[in-house]
Design a protein around this motif. Structure first.
Motif, short mmCIF file in Angstrom:
data_model
loop_
_atom_site.label_atom_id
_atom_site.label_comp_id
_atom_site.label_asym_id
_atom_site.label_seq_id
_atom_site.Cartn_x
_atom_site.Cartn_y
_atom_site.Cartn_z
N THR A 176 -5.36 -4.45 -8.08
CA THR A 176 -4.83 -3.69 -7.19
C THR A 176 -5.81 -3.67 -6.19
OG1 THR A 176 -5.05 -2.00 -8.68
CG2 THR A 176 -2.84 -2.29 -8.29
N LYS A 177 -6.73 -3.57 -6.87
CA LYS A 177 -8.04 -3.61 -5.74
C LYS A 177 -8.89 -4.74 -5.16
CE LYS A 177 -10.93 -0.09 -8.87
NZ LYS A 177 -12.09 -0.16 -9.83
N PHE A 178 -8.06 -6.02 -4.94
CA PHE A 178 -8.23 -7.51 -4.39
C PHE A 178 -6.92 -7.35 -3.59
CE2 PHE A 178 -5.33 -11.15 -4.91
CZ PHE A 178 -5.66 -12.23 -4.29
N LEU A 179 -6.00 -6.86 -3.94
CA LEU A 179 -5.02 -7.16 -2.80
C LEU A 179 -5.06 -5.56 -1.98
CD1 LEU A 179 -1.55 -7.40 -4.77
CD2 LEU A 179 -2.68 -8.71 -3.93
N ASP A 180 -6.19 -4.89 -2.18
CA ASP A 180 -6.10 -3.79 -1.97
C ASP A 180 -5.16 -2.79 -0.99
OD1 ASP A 180 -7.71 -0.80 -0.24
OD2 ASP A 180 -8.21 -2.84 1.33
N VAL A 181 -3.69 -2.13 -2.61
CA VAL A 181 -2.79 -1.62 -2.08
C VAL A 181 -2.62 0.00 -2.69
CG1 VAL A 181 -1.63 -3.70 -1.86
CG2 VAL A 181 -1.99 -3.13 -3.70
N SER A 182 -1.84 0.37 -1.99
CA SER A 182 -1.01 1.22 -3.00
C SER A 182 -0.32 1.90 -3.07
CB SER A 182 -2.11 2.84 -1.88
OG SER A 182 -3.35 2.89 -1.50
N PRO A 183 0.40 2.31 -4.47
CA PRO A 183 2.30 3.02 -4.00
C PRO A 183 2.43 3.47 -3.11
CG PRO A 183 0.62 4.46 -6.11
CD PRO A 183 -0.18 3.51 -5.02
N VAL A 184 4.25 3.07 -2.84
CA VAL A 184 4.90 3.54 -2.13
C VAL A 184 4.89 4.58 -2.14
CG1 VAL A 184 7.56 3.84 -1.00
CG2 VAL A 184 5.23 1.97 -0.47
N ARG A 185 5.17 5.02 -3.72
CA ARG A 185 5.87 6.30 -4.86
C ARG A 185 4.70 7.63 -5.18
NH1 ARG A 185 10.73 4.40 -3.00
NH2 ARG A 185 10.72 2.20 -4.66
N LEU A 186 4.51 8.14 -5.84
CA LEU A 186 3.66 8.55 -6.47
C LEU A 186 3.83 8.69 -7.85
CD1 LEU A 186 2.74 12.29 -5.12
CD2 LEU A 186 0.82 10.19 -4.94
N ASP A 187 3.80 8.14 -8.53
CA ASP A 187 4.25 8.35 -10.01
C ASP A 187 4.25 9.39 -10.51
OD1 ASP A 187 2.84 5.74 -11.34
OD2 ASP A 187 0.50 6.38 -11.00
N SER A 188 3.80 10.43 -10.10
CA SER A 188 5.15 11.69 -10.34
C SER A 188 6.47 11.82 -9.91
CB SER A 188 4.20 13.07 -9.67
OG SER A 188 4.04 13.36 -8.86
N VAL A 189 6.48 11.30 -8.80
CA VAL A 189 7.60 11.08 -7.86
C VAL A 189 8.51 10.38 -8.80
CG1 VAL A 189 9.10 10.22 -6.05
CG2 VAL A 189 7.02 11.76 -5.84
N ASN A 190 8.23 8.96 -9.18
CA ASN A 190 8.80 7.44 -9.96
C ASN A 190 9.22 8.50 -11.32
OD1 ASN A 190 9.30 5.52 -8.49
ND2 ASN A 190 6.75 4.67 -8.66
#
Length: 339
Positions: A176-190
């Protein structure tokens, strides 16, 4: 899927180098088939999580620059390998004190397009090498596994005037650091949405198969509780909790229920990813609590997930009288009779 460009770079963390795959004509043909299978498996992988690029993602910027000048494919793919090498070296340094050594690997970089569609797709697959022994002389060799289902992958769709869409699987920290991305939904929401979706479906089971309902719901909770902070696959959850359930009512068919549940990540009114880290913070006590009326004056409240529920609470029948036995030292102290 029409494939336009492919590259594979072997990444050597120890000496900080990358090496592009170059082979004979036969080897190149085999690689092209390998790449096609990688695209097919990555596209068809349903155990993914939706991400979005952060503002300054190099992967996004470099690919968009490549699309402007496609002759720079070799520069782009080599740059991707360099970025991944850098992140893996950082990860290796962080675990060095624990005497952990990251597995050598290779990066597949693929540009493809769907037929009759003006979108560009970037497929990135990080393949961990496996150490094997030659069948002829038992010499140790490193190779790439043919089955790439459980690897770090990214299936990224670029469409004009739209934000890129990313589906990422097995997203380790360096990935994820290589891609430099963030999840669309929080883990708590998922976690909360997945639990609610499954809990709603279980209500139909409760009407006709009360014992199976109680055990399935409890198993769902224990599955999630025991994996708090871990990455889970929704498919694995369905298999472990529902498909492998041994029915208490012979008329209950858990495999039929499992088939109805498999598409919930896409069809439930509050969507969730098919892969996420478990965070139970929003699965509150009200959602978890289960009540069983024993008589019109006695109610059994199960306040949270219970390990070994089938051993702690058991049905009891003798001389035509029916009831339950609850193994509880505290309860025993309340109801024991003195001699």
């Amino acid at each position: 899927m029409n494939i336009f460009n492919t590259s594979c770079y072997h990444i050597f963390i120890g000496n900080g180098t990358t090496q592009k795959f170059k082979g004979t004509a036969a080897a190149t043909k085999n690689f092209e088939q390998f790449a096609k299978e990688a695209v097919k498996q990555t596209q068809g992988n349903i155990s993914t999580q939706e991400y979005t690029f952060n503002a300054n993602s190099n992967v996004k910027t470099e690919f968009e620059n490549y699309l402007i000048n496609p002759s720079n494919w070799d520069v782009f793919s080599k740059t991707m390998a360099g970025y991944l090498l850098s992140e893996q070296q950082t990860s290796q340094a962080q675990v060095a004190n624990m005497k952990v050594k990251l597995t050598p690997g290779s990066l597949l970089v693929i540009h493809c397009k769907p037929p009759h569609n003006n979108t560009d797709i970037l497929v990135l697959v990080k393949i961990e090498q496996e150490e094997v022994a030659s069948a002829e002389d038992f010499e140790k060799l490193f190779g790439l596994p043919v089955d790439k289902k459980a690897l770090n992958t990214a299936f990224i769709t670029f469409e004009k005037d739209q934000e890129p869409q990313l589906l990422v699987s097995k997203a380790r920290a360096y990935w994820t650091k290589f891609l430099d991305v963030s999840p669309v939904r929080l883990d708590s929401v998922n976690t909360a949405n997945a639990f609610d979706a499954l809990d709603n479906q279980l209500k139909a089971v409760k009407r006709n198969h009360k014992a199976d309902y109680l055990h399935l719901r409890n198993h769902l909770l224990t599955f999630l509780r025991n994996r708090s902070g871990q990455t889970i696959s929704y498919n694995e959850l369905i298999e472990v909790v529902f498909e492998n359930h041994k029915p208490l009512d012979s008329n209950f068919k858990p495999e039929e229920l499992a088939k109805k549940l498999i598409n919930l990540p896409k069809t439930y009114k509050r969507p969730f990813d098919a892969q996420f880290n478990v965070d139970m913070i929003n699965v509150n006590a009200k959602r978890v609590k289960q009540s069983v009326m024993l008589t019109d004056k006695i109610e059994l409240n199960i306040k949270d997930a219970v390990d070994n529920l089938d051993q702690l609470i058991q049905p009891f029948e003798k001389n035509g009288e029916k009831g339950i036995v609850i193994l509880s030292e505290d309860g025993y102290e309340y109801f024991k009779k003195s001699n």
